[in-house]
Design a protein around this motif. Sequence first.
Motif, short mmCIF file in Angstrom:
data_model
loop_
_atom_site.label_atom_id
_atom_site.label_comp_id
_atom_site.label_asym_id
_atom_site.label_seq_id
_atom_site.Cartn_x
_atom_site.Cartn_y
_atom_site.Cartn_z
N TYR A 100 57.21 -52.07 31.56
CA TYR A 100 56.74 -50.68 31.50
C TYR A 100 56.34 -50.27 30.09
N ALA A 101 56.88 -50.94 29.08
CA ALA A 101 56.58 -50.56 27.69
C ALA A 101 55.22 -51.09 27.24
N LYS A 102 54.65 -52.07 27.95
CA LYS A 102 53.40 -52.68 27.52
C LYS A 102 52.26 -52.43 28.51
N GLY A 130 63.64 -37.44 33.59
CA GLY A 130 64.70 -38.40 33.86
C GLY A 130 64.59 -39.67 33.05
N ALA A 131 65.20 -40.73 33.58
CA ALA A 131 65.29 -42.00 32.87
C ALA A 131 63.94 -42.68 32.77
N TRP A 132 63.80 -43.53 31.74
CA TRP A 132 62.59 -44.35 31.56
C TRP A 132 62.94 -45.55 30.70
N LEU A 159 62.20 -44.71 40.29
CA LEU A 159 61.54 -43.50 39.82
C LEU A 159 60.50 -43.12 40.87
N LEU A 160 60.52 -41.87 41.31
CA LEU A 160 59.60 -41.43 42.35
C LEU A 160 58.32 -40.86 41.74
N GLU A 161 57.19 -41.20 42.33
CA GLU A 161 55.94 -40.58 41.95
C GLU A 161 56.01 -39.11 42.33
#
Length: 810
Positions: free
Chosen positions: A117-119, A130-132, A140-142
């Motif tokens: 997710y970072a790239k 929330g969290a990431w 994680l919900l859209e």
Amino acid sequence: MIRYILLAPRWRKVWADLWGNKLRTALVVLSISVGVFAVGMVYSSYLMFQRDLAISWAAASPASASLYADPFDEELAESVRSLRGVKEAEGRRNVNLRVRTAGDQWRQMMLIAIPDYAKQKVNIVRPQSGAWPPGDGDALLERSSLAELGVAQGEPILVETAAGRKRWLKVTGTVYDPSQFPSKFSGSAYGYINMDTLEKLDETRQLDQVNLVVQPGILQGKDTAPIKAVGRKAWSKLEQGDTTVSWLQVNTPGEHLMQGVINALLLLLAVLGALSLLLGALLLVNTISSILTQQVRQLGIMKSIGARRDQILRMYLTLVGAYGILALVVAAPLGALAASGVTGFMSEMFNFESGGLELPLRVILVEMAVALLVPLAAALWPVWCGTGITVREALNDYGISGVEARGRVDIWVDAALERLKGLPRPVLLSLRNTFRRKGRLALTLLTLTVAGTVFMAVFSVRASLYSTLDQAMEYFHYDMAVEFAQSYRVNRIEQEVFRVPGIKAAEPWGRSAGRVLQDVRKESEAEASQNVFILAPPADTGMIHPQMLQGRWLLPEDESALVINTEVLKDNPHLQVGGPAVVMVGPRKLQFTVVGIAQGILAGPIVYAPYEWMAGAVQETGRARTVQIITNSADPQTQSVVGRALEEHMKQNSLRVKNVTITWQQKERIRSQFAIITIFLLIMAVLLAVVGALGLTGTMGINVLERTREIGVMRAVGASSLDIGKVFVVEALCIGVLSWLAGALLALPVAALLSHQVGVLFMQNPLAFSFSFLGVGIWLGLSTALSALASLLPAWNAARLSVRDVLSYQ
């Protein structure tokens, strides 16, 4: 007060006309405001859409193309990046499963696993709250799926894997992914997980989607051909890695996924603005005529003391300009607020970020032009005609005196009334008065008729949308379809299906994806060939009844026969009945003979091949990937229960279910999409109806003024207030009914044209036209109700006039 006295007499009269009759001023300002409001709302909405869509879409670094395939390793996705013409390429994994909603219902959900997710560089998913990024076992919900599932951040969700196992995932945040169709449209919820969570969902740590961005240098404006060419190379690259590619999705450069639908809605709004502006201008013509009718004797007095025509003309046009300025003050902020509301609604519906309220200078300039130039242009002719009256004509005017029966219409009306002598006298008088001022009647009828025609046409468009949907669903005469993640033996599928109570019939089908080539040459593989879905039902199937336009349906003795639908034909005009067709499925080039062309509606590009031959050609003899099912009950809820039980049974017996589609649910989902179109059309119709009612109110107000002395005569001979009020109410009802009749006659061709255009705009196909008599009936009720309401205030004013008031009327 001193400033007022210092004004020239003509400008004091302008002020007196503005302030002295506040109701009339409000009516004129409102009539101009309708057009200014509509134009401002449409133009502001258009600019906000363009701004917000461009920002949201560009921020996501959208893919030029996406390829979907059977699971493959991450190294294969990396190899696509090395292809010539590819700037960036990234892989994802999509997992279809079921999720339990807050209402204890099970629905479809897609969980998307992104390696890092970072790239992210393509189709970027951004955190909202929330969290990431998502942790192990978290989701994680859209944001468009949050309300659909009815869950809140921090709550767990229960999902059921393709293997039938139930797993809990914790919702630890929300994200925004512009590359996904909104949940309201797709019918699926979206969640985002990490690669480690795949194993907890009984899936391998592999990818099944590649998103790629082409080099800017190869793009040619909005042309998608260069992207398709690069996409074909990526297709071949993936197949060289021993995986089967099922679909290539190509995006138009710089356009949001929902751009076409949004542009179509904007076009409908533009039509709304144009019609509102036109009807507002007609309404203004009537209202200015009202002022001139009331002030005929004033015109005569001004001319008798030396006023020139050009001076009087400037005075009245200044009055119209003042009305326009007041209308601009009212309509401009309301138009901006409405545009902000429309944009907010659309951003929520189509899942893009709204930038909020904005009133650009160019919108204000357009509104100023509409508020000033259109009213002046509309008022010029009635003012010119009104100021041309002579002193003698003006001073001898008594409202009714100048109206005499001269034309054929008057003769016909008098002859018809002779046959209706049994009606009450106030009613007869109303019927006669309706046709007294035929020019004014024509303008009022035009306003109401246009409103009624659009209203009735909207209901017909709605009926046509639903008729088109019914026709599309009639193709498939089954209650549900089960798609498997892989092929299984036909006898095993049938055996497990019939173990579930409530099943009446079942047909396993072959299913593949491929692309249509121009010919069998090697060079054709790299050309911009089109994707198609390949369905292989038994030739004697009773679960599909396509509408054949040319040729015939499949026969039991057919081998390499192919039936194509019109969606395939649009992209492949070289195909024709009796001619060859080359379809590439995986590494195989299958050669067919086209035996028929079927109508394609809401189904995408589909070709049909005989099961026995097709199964052998793709080396899946005796196996199937889908099964179509008919239940014992026609009740939708019972079918849902059977579908759920069937899915659980299949999974418990080691059949990996990819998706279960229940026909009635799919139909309802499409209906909800159609509802957005009909809502916008109904907004158009209601606004036009309001304009029409305002026009009728103004007309009846004019009639009361013209007949002031006539009312006095009626009072003098003993007419009651009720009788006088009834004259004007019945007259308004007559106008309403006449406009309904004219609108009903025009509604049929207008509805057919509008249905055709809506179908082409939204579905690239004309709708199956169905005229709505319900709309005709509803408009009859509305037009009579609006007519009655529009006449109440003028009738009340007429009923309150005393004999002394009317005899002193000047």
